[in-house]
Motif scaffolding. Structure first.
Motif, PDB file in Angstrom:
ATOM      1  N   UNK A 495       0.830  -1.207   0.000  1.00  0.00           N
ATOM      2  CA  UNK A 495       0.000   0.000   0.000  1.00  0.00           C
ATOM      3  C   UNK A 495       0.863   1.255   0.000  1.00  0.00           C
ATOM      4  N   UNK A 496       1.921   1.242   0.806  1.00  0.00           N
ATOM      5  CA  UNK A 496       2.815   2.402   0.861  1.00  0.00           C
ATOM      6  C   UNK A 496       3.507   2.608  -0.484  1.00  0.00           C
ATOM      7  N   UNK A 497       3.909   1.517  -1.126  1.00  0.00           N
ATOM      8  CA  UNK A 497       4.590   1.591  -2.415  1.00  0.00           C
ATOM      9  C   UNK A 497       3.697   2.214  -3.485  1.00  0.00           C
ATOM     10  N   UNK A 498       2.377   1.993  -3.362  1.00  0.00           N
ATOM     11  CA  UNK A 498       1.442   2.502  -4.368  1.00  0.00           C
ATOM     12  C   UNK A 498       0.807   3.838  -3.962  1.00  0.00           C
ATOM     13  N   UNK A 499       1.406   4.521  -3.004  1.00  0.00           N
ATOM     14  CA  UNK A 499       0.961   5.869  -2.689  1.00  0.00           C
ATOM     15  C   UNK A 499      -0.233   5.968  -1.767  1.00  0.00           C
ATOM     16  N   UNK A 500      -0.499   4.916  -1.005  1.00  0.00           N
ATOM     17  CA  UNK A 500      -1.618   4.966  -0.053  1.00  0.00           C
ATOM     18  C   UNK A 500      -1.292   6.000   1.036  1.00  0.00           C
ATOM     19  N   UNK A 501      -2.273   6.780   1.510  1.00  0.00           N
ATOM     20  CA  UNK A 501      -1.986   7.816   2.524  1.00  0.00           C
ATOM     21  C   UNK A 501      -1.249   7.255   3.735  1.00  0.00           C
ATOM     22  N   UNK A 502      -0.149   7.904   4.110  1.00  0.00           N
ATOM     23  CA  UNK A 502       0.700   7.420   5.203  1.00  0.00           C
ATOM     24  C   UNK A 502      -0.041   7.417   6.524  1.00  0.00           C
ATOM     25  N   UNK A 503      -0.940   8.399   6.733  1.00  0.00           N
ATOM     26  CA  UNK A 503      -1.679   8.434   7.999  1.00  0.00           C
ATOM     27  C   UNK A 503      -2.548   7.197   8.166  1.00  0.00           C
ATOM     28  N   UNK A 504      -3.113   6.715   7.082  1.00  0.00           N
ATOM     29  CA  UNK A 504      -3.945   5.512   7.148  1.00  0.00           C
ATOM     30  C   UNK A 504      -3.086   4.271   7.402  1.00  0.00           C
ATOM     31  N   UNK A 505      -1.892   4.223   6.805  1.00  0.00           N
ATOM     32  CA  UNK A 505      -0.993   3.085   7.030  1.00  0.00           C
ATOM     33  C   UNK A 505      -0.558   3.051   8.497  1.00  0.00           C
TER      34      UNK A 505
END
Length: 766
Positions: A495-505
């Motif tokens: 998810x992080x690699x594909x630009x998912x919002x960091x706050x959600x991760x």
């Protein structure tokens, strides 16, 4: 195999890629019609046919040219009153001509012992009458030849004479009437199948005659003078006769084709079948594919497996080593998203279908595949709003539909079963499915993210665990598989690699810690260890390849030097024998020179063996004996009481030897054997050496015969017995070809029947 599974594996797309390599539309359609076979012998026979065809293609460079489809022609012949036109007959003769060239090119198969190609050729009965008739009557431009019939020849001769008369009259008319200024072009032409003059339209009222038509611009009218009317009428009569005679020729040729309809269709089918083979060869060369043998009861061993459609699209495919031993039935692959699990499953299924269909597969040589008669696939999201079917429901329906059809001859591809429902219940159902597959001895490749199923894969007998690997630093997929371990799903990293919002991760990581289900560090450590091991194995493979190449170079150099030395010794030995036969030197001098030549290959110094001499009477037929001079063990075949000689077989070479050169074998049976057999001339008159080539391939047998000749010449032999056996006579022919081209052979003949008959050839040396 069900078409639904073939569609899910995208097998029709592979057939389309294959068909693009065919040179004919019929060959392309035959490629599209390929389907999996169910018998291992049939599949392996097709694979062997491909390998032999590939060898033929590389050796000869033969390539088919484009040829037309003839299915419509053969259907047209079904109605007895139908007559083939010139175009159809021209297409047929061109196709048969190419089939004849192919047949002649493939005739080398018997010498090369390509049994599948020989069988392929034997299936053709050539339409000799049809081909000869068409070649005689149809010229290279597709027209009926004048010589097709005497009547047609006479009519066309008359037409040519009429044309010359018309041309002369037109020239005389133009110059005599001085009308060249009225003409658009200064030559005669044809309009409405009649000879006419191209007249300028504004002069059309100046001359008497018939105007047949105008040019597109209207500036030219095609004018028939009155003096040409009678000649044109005569031409029409001759043209009508010509058409009648041509019809007779076409009727005759159609009769020939109809009489040999089966043979013509078989020759065409022969060409289409080779077009399919040629397409497979081009497909294999383009994609780096090989023919894989199928072995019932074997395990999966795909080395360097690549998805063929990705290779065809030139997408930089990462090869996989896919292994499942025969004692294991299920491979469960885990690991992160986008790591290649589904691609691996599709690759396994698709390559299996291709291999069963006789298509080369994108793996390394030496790969092995077990036999499956059914392949079922459950991959992808098959939900349907129109039919009120969810993802999970579609998976359940698919497995329910095929469950009773699966047995030990089934390959089942299962991708993330149970993912569309509660994880705990989905994992339980997945384990129950795997249990059922094991009970039915079904081979299964599955992918999962369920932790419970990962644990199940590690502890269940008959199930093997595997994991796709990720780079420890970048967390990007390496598209490699590590066996006997499981992998983390690393959903958060993906998810992080594909630009998912960091706050959600970050929130998700907190929830994982709260639930106590964070196992990422353990799985990450396992992944790191697996990557390290794979890198070490890769380095070992590279080192092994370097050593293999180095050894191959040493062996190649040694072989060149060995051949050079042997050729030099052979030349010296032949020169010595020639001098002795010409009386220039005596026997003792010849023997000394031969011994000196033998010294170049290490045969001049006799090994010092302490062997107790024993008498001729101590030797018994059938027992082991020691050649003291050569330090080689042999078997006593015969004894000659009169000359006190013994016939000894040493590694397939039989020769008579005096008893004083023989001794008992050591009790421990250990004999020091030199790498290169020493040679020695006989001191007891003529020597007869024997070599047995039975059961060997032609190329190997001829190679051994060449080496045997070298040894025989160095020993001073004058007669050689070559045992090749009767069989089909193929080996005998190769031996006789070798003898015909050997300058040291004075003559040869088949042995008398009491000595072996046509199973042995007796050779006299110069």
């Amino acid at each position: 195999m069900e078409s639904r599974s073939l569609q899910l594996l995208e097998f029709p797309k592979v057939l389309k890629v294959l068909s693009n390599f065919a040179v004919s539309s019929s060959g392309a359609q035959a490629c599209l019609d390929l389907s999996p076979m169910r018998e291992a012998d049939t599949i392996n026979s097709v694979s062997r046919f491909f390998r032999q065809g590939h060898n033929f293609s590389k050796e000869t460079g033969f390539r088919l040219s484009i040829f037309p489809p003839l299915e419509g022609l053969f259907e047209f012949l079904i109605k007895p009153s139908n007559i083939l036109d010139t175009d159809a007959l021209f297409a047929l003769v061109q196709t048969l001509g190419q089939a004849r060239l192919l047949k002649e090119a493939l005739s080398i198969a018997e010498k090369r012992e390509w049994d599948c190609i020989v069988e392929f050729l034997e299936g053709i009965v050539w339409p000799e009458k049809t081909f000869s008739g068409l070649k005689r009557c149809i010229d290279p431009d597709g027209h009926i030849r004048d010589e097709s019939s005497p009547e047609l020849y006479d009519v066309r001769q008359s037409l040519r004479g009429l044309h010359q008369r018309c041309s002369k009259k037109v020239r005389d008319y133009i110059h005599g009437e001085d009308i060249s200024r009225f003409m658009q072009d200064d030559f005669m032409t044809i309009s409405s199948d009649r000879y006419v003059l191209p007249l300028k339209s504004n002069f059309k009222g100046r001359l008497q005659g018939i105007i047949h038509s105008y040019s597109n611009t209207g500036e030219t009218c095609y004018f028939e003078p009155l003096f040409l009317v009678e000649l044109n009428n005569t031409m029409q009569e001759l043209k009508q006769k010509e058409r009648l005679e041509e019809l007779k020729v076409l009727t005759y040729l159609t009769g020939l084709v109809r009489a040999e309809h089966v043979e013509c269709e078989a020759a065409y089918g022969f060409l289409v079948d080779y077009d399919v083979l040629q397409a497979k060869i081009s497909f294999a060369e383009s994609l780096g594919a090989v023919a894989v043998d199928v072995e019932a009861g074997a395990g999966f061993n795909f080395q360097g497996a690549r998805h063929p459609l990705l290779v065809a699209a030139d997408m930089g495919v990462h090869p996989l080593n896919i292994e499942l031993p025969s004692e294991q039935r299920v491979l469960i692959i885990s690991g992160g998203n986008a790591g290649g699990k589904t691609v691996c499953l599709k690759t396994v299924g698709l390559l299996a279908v291709m291999a069963f269909s006789g298509i080369p597969v994108t793996v390394d040589k030496g790969s092995i595949l077990p036999l499956f008669k059914n392949i079922f696939v459950s991959i992808g999201d098959e939900q349907s709003l129109e039919e009120n079917v969810s993802t999970f429901s579609a998976q359940i329906q698919a497995i329910s539909r095929i469950w009773d059809s699966m047995d030990s001859s089934t390959l089942f591809i299962l991708d993330e079963f149970g993912s569309g429902t509660d994880p705990a219940q989905g994992a339980a159902l997945a384990q129950a499915v795997i249990d059922g597959l094991l009970e039915n001895k079904v081979t299964c490749f599955a992918a999962t993210h369920f932790p419970a199923l990962k644990t199940y894969a590690l502890v269940t007998e008959g199930v093997r665990a595997a994991s796709v690997l990720f780079d420890p630093g970048t967390k990007k997929p390496l598209f490699r598989i590590a066996y006997d371990q499981v992998g983390a799903s690393i959903a958060l990293d993906v998810a992080r690699e594909h630009g998912f919002p960091e706050c959600l991760i970050t929130k998700a990581e907190q929830y994982l810690l709260m639930e106590g289900s964070e196992t990422g560090s353990v799985m990450s450590r396992l992944n790191d260890l697996a990557v390290s091991r794979e890198l070490e194995l890769e380095e070992l493979d590279r080192e092994r390849e370097k050593l293999r190449i180095k050894r191959a170079k040493f062996e190649e150099r040694f072989e060149k030097e060995r051949i050079a030395v042997l050729n030099d010794v052979k030349a010296q030995a032949q020169a010595v024998l020639k001098e002795w036969q010409d009386g220039k030197i005596g026997r003792k001098v010849a023997l000394k020179k031969l011994a000196d030549a033998r010294g170049k290959i290490g045969g001049d110094s006799k090994p010092k063996i302490e062997a107790k001499a024993f008498s001729y009477d101590d030797i018994e037929v059938g027992t082991d004996i020691l050649n003291i001079n050569w330090d080689r063990k042999g078997i006593v075949l015969e004894k000659d009481d009169r000359k006190k000689r013994v016939k000894v077989d040493m590694d397939g070479v039989a020769m008579w030897m005096p008893a004083d050169q023989l001794g008992p074998v050591k009790k421990d049976g250990q004999i020091n054997r030199p790498q290169i057999s020493p040679v020695e001339a006989s001191s007891h008159g003529d020597m007869a050496l024997k070599v047995d080539l039975r059961g060997k391939r032609a190329d190997i047998a001829i190679s051994e015969l060449g080496k045997f000749f070298d040894q025989a010449l160095l020993r001073g032999a004058t007669t050689i017995e070559v045992v090749h056996g009767r069989g089909t006579g193929a080996l005998r022919r190769e031996v006789h070809i070798f003898l015909d081209n050997n300058p040291t052979v004075a003559s040869y003949a088949l042995a008398p029947e009491d000595q072996g008959g046509d199973g042995m050839t007796l050779v006299e040396l110069v």
